[in-house]
Design an enzyme around this catalytic site. Structure first.
Site, PDB file in Angstrom:
ATOM      1  N   HIS A  94       0.649  -1.232   0.087  1.00  0.00           N
ATOM      2  CA  HIS A  94      -0.152   0.185  -0.081  1.00  0.00           C
ATOM      3  C   HIS A  94       0.808   1.366  -0.104  1.00  0.00           C
ATOM      4  CE1 HIS A  94       0.942   0.892   4.081  1.00  0.00           C
ATOM      5  NE2 HIS A  94       0.933  -0.381   4.394  1.00  0.00           N
ATOM      6  N   GLU A 134      -1.780  -7.416   7.595  1.00  0.00           N
ATOM      7  CA  GLU A 134      -0.306  -7.106   8.113  1.00  0.00           C
ATOM      8  C   GLU A 134      -0.311  -7.837   9.356  1.00  0.00           C
ATOM      9  OE1 GLU A 134       2.698  -6.789   7.616  1.00  0.00           O
ATOM     10  OE2 GLU A 134       3.243  -4.856   7.503  1.00  0.00           O
TER      11      GLU A 134
END
Length: 203
Positions: A12, A86
């Site tokens: 990202h 994550e």
């Protein structure tokens, strides 16, 4: 002919916590303006190739990055994959480099955090499921820096030390009937990379 599947692993774009050098983990921090432009730049770099679809982590910074890529490349974001979230950094999340953070440090991570082995197991399982389900496709996977680094190292043996915001890395996967999977990296952090294939057990 044995099908080869291509994964582009994209981190990202930047968030406010990235800019402040805070540990982010599973905290759901959105992209900032810099991060959005980083992802658009990555999309321009990736336009030289054709891609079939995008999957992403469920965190908003990954989802928005995926949507920007989809708009720029003219392809769909088809699924959020929970296992691509994550690493859970536990009580270290939100902290900058400090005595408080140092007090949590243990070999390989932080007290109360998910281990690298746990991240490796879930991330490699998720990526293997994706390539097994979509033989021969060219798929963009939008996720997170630590997860991508650990997964690439586990699958290919490549010694990846860091994944930059919005950087794309490319893995090639070859499946063989009743035999081992072959994985190798061709691009890491947007740069060409040479590394011999690593064999992993068939699933």
């Amino acid at each position: 002919m044995t099908p080869q599947t291509t994964l582009a692993l994209v981190r990202h774009g930047e968030t406010a916590w990235n800019a402040q050098k805070r540990i982010q983990g599973r905290s759901d921090i959105p992209l900032n303006a810099t991060g959005r432009e980083q992802v658009r730049a990555t999309a321009r770099a990736m336009q030289v190739d054709e891609w079939d679809f995008i999957v992403c982590s469920p965190l908003s910074r990954a989802r928005e990055s995926a949507e920007i890529l989809g708009t720029e490349l003219g392809i769909n974001v088809v699924a959020e994959v929970p296992a691509l979230v994550e690493r859970d950094y536990g009580p270290a999340e939100g902290l900058q480099d400090s005595e408080e953070l140092n007090a949590l440090r243990i070999p390989g991570g932080f007290t109360g955090a998910e281990t690298e082995l746990e991240v490796a197991r879930r991330s490699t399982s998720a990526l293997t499921d994706i390539v097994t389900t979509h033989h021969g496709k060219r798929i963009i996977v939008v996720a997170h820096g630590t997860l991508i680094r650990i997964a690439m190292t586990a699958l290919t043996g490549a010694q990846v030390t860091m994944i930059s915001n919005a950087a794309h890395s490319v893995l090639l996967h070859t499946a063989r009937e009743d035999g081992p999977h072959e994985w190798h990296a061709t691009i890491v952090n947007g740069e060409h990379y040479r590394h011999s294939a690593q064999i992993s057990p068939a699933r």
